[in-house]
Design an enzyme around this catalytic site. Structure first.
Site, PDB file in Angstrom:
ATOM      1  N   LYS A 182       0.781  -1.177   0.103  1.00 31.36           N
ATOM      2  CA  LYS A 182       0.197  -0.067   0.044  1.00 31.36           C
ATOM      3  C   LYS A 182       0.978   1.104  -0.097  1.00 31.36           C
ATOM      4  O   LYS A 182       0.713   2.069  -0.678  1.00 31.36           O
ATOM      5  CB  LYS A 182      -0.835  -0.009   1.343  1.00 31.36           C
ATOM      6  CG  LYS A 182      -2.063  -0.125   0.822  1.00 31.36           C
ATOM      7  CD  LYS A 182      -3.028  -0.106   2.589  1.00 31.36           C
ATOM      8  CE  LYS A 182      -3.208  -1.710   2.929  1.00 31.36           C
ATOM      9  NZ  LYS A 182      -4.006  -1.784   3.709  1.00 31.36           N
ATOM     10  N   GLN A 237      -6.015  -2.459   9.425  1.00 30.31           N
ATOM     11  CA  GLN A 237      -6.064  -3.435   8.683  1.00 30.31           C
ATOM     12  C   GLN A 237      -6.369  -4.830   9.584  1.00 30.31           C
ATOM     13  O   GLN A 237      -6.311  -4.777  10.617  1.00 30.31           O
ATOM     14  CB  GLN A 237      -4.224  -3.773   8.599  1.00 30.31           C
ATOM     15  CG  GLN A 237      -3.986  -5.117   7.920  1.00 30.31           C
ATOM     16  CD  GLN A 237      -4.292  -4.847   6.383  1.00 30.31           C
ATOM     17  OE1 GLN A 237      -4.405  -3.711   5.899  1.00 30.31           O
ATOM     18  NE2 GLN A 237      -5.042  -6.153   5.834  1.00 30.31           N
ATOM     19  N   ASP A 290     -12.100   2.499   3.340  1.00 28.92           N
ATOM     20  CA  ASP A 290     -12.193   0.943   3.197  1.00 28.92           C
ATOM     21  C   ASP A 290     -13.950   0.520   2.884  1.00 28.92           C
ATOM     22  O   ASP A 290     -14.031  -0.505   2.671  1.00 28.92           O
ATOM     23  CB  ASP A 290     -11.945   0.057   4.654  1.00 28.92           C
ATOM     24  CG  ASP A 290     -10.889  -0.746   4.478  1.00 28.92           C
ATOM     25  OD1 ASP A 290     -10.482  -0.999   3.350  1.00 28.92           O
ATOM     26  OD2 ASP A 290      -9.917  -0.930   5.343  1.00 28.92           O
TER      27      ASP A 290
END
Ligand code: GUN
Length: 297
Positions: free
Chosen positions: A53, A97, A120
């Site tokens: 990322k 995460q 997200d």
């Protein structure tokens, strides 16, 4: 039948190319799309994902800062960090995460991320807007899957899509996207899961299969009908004697579907590259929204 491999890289490359001038326009007014990624503990797959990322954000002249918390961090510590990032005007996207260590309640933590920075798309407000057909941030993997289908001209409307896996990250939002009445949706959608009695009965009727159960080689050639389009979301680390100590395997036994399916995404190199690209898209979009709505961001 020749089975087409639906590679993610060309799709991802063309989306990133189109993003570059948008990032440049933001830069000209002093805004750099910045992502804050929180990782709790040392899950190896998560470490790789977060590193990839960071690289992707830097390549596109965006910023990604990783906050690494100890595996034993308390819920309060994580919530305090999220609160700081929610109030940091240089941060346009926040990502926690997953998976989190067992002692942390993922729901409490994901609900604490500001829905305006929820790149997200996991916040209940954003999931609700998606279900309503008025999406704000769309979860990255399902959004990336739609981009693959669009890029390779795979029809969706009127077809029967069978999703295997009911996760909040892929299965449920994928249902909302495919069933919605709009040009990239309008499919008849079945969701199969661990409670499904005869999985093959359903997959044999599918025009599109989205395999997202996290179970290596679960879908095999004898479970599909000719001409099906298959999206393999699985990235399973299967331990072996190789140099790395593991091999990445999808949820689909690719070899066995070749010659029967119309198309299939490879693992690795199919859906994988799309997830980070859609995270970039959502972060740039978040920064652009702040320009439009200065008081509201
Ligand atoms: N773990 C696996 N996939 C994802 C994802 O798309 N987002 C986050 N935050 N964690 C993940």
């Amino acid at each position: 039948m020749e089975t087409l491999l639906l590679k993610g890289k060309p799709v991802s490359d063309s989306i990133r190319l189109a993003l570059a001038p948008r990032v440049q326009s933001l830069k000209e007014i002093g805004i750099i799309p910045k992502l804050a990624a929180i990782i709790v503990g040392d899950d190896p797959a998560s470490q790789v994902y977060v590193l990839n990322k960071t690289r992707a954000f830097e390549k596109l002249n965006c910023e990604s800062q990783t906050f690494r918390l100890d595996v034993g961090s308390s819920e309060k510590e994580v919530l305090t960090l999220i609160d700081t990032l929610n109030n940091d005007s240089s941060v346009y996207g926040i990502l926690v995460q997953l998976p989190l260590p067992n002692h942390l309640d993922a729901k409490t933590i994901l609900h604490a991320v500001s829905s305006k920075k929820d790149v997200d798309g996991f916040h209940p407000k954003n999931l609700g807007l998606l279900l309503e057909g008025n999406p704000n941030f769309i979860p990255c993997t399902p959004q990336g899957i739609l981009e693959i289908l669009k890029h390779y001209d795979i029809p969706v409307s009127g077809r029967h899509a069978v999703i295997v896996g009911r996760s909040n990250i892929v299965g449920k939002p994928m249902f909302a996207l495919l069933a919605q009445k709009y040009e990239m949706g309008n499919a008849t959608v079945t969701i199969c899961h661990t409670g499904t009695k005869d999985l093959a009965l359903h997959t044999k009727q599918a025009d599109i299969i989205i395999a997202a159960a996290g179970s290596p080689n679960m879908i095999t050639g004898d479970m599909i009908k000719e001409g099906v389009d298959i999206i393999d979301v699985g990235i399973n680390r299967v331990e072996d004697n190789s140099e790395k100590g593991y091999t990445l395997m999808g949820d689909v036994n690719t070899e066995s579907v070749m010659g029967i399916a119309n198309s299939v995404t490879p693992v690795p190199g199919g859906v994988g590259p799309m997830t980070i690209t859609m995270l970039l898209v959502n972060t740039v979009k978040s920064a652009e929204k702040c320009v439009e709505l200065v008081a509201g961001c």
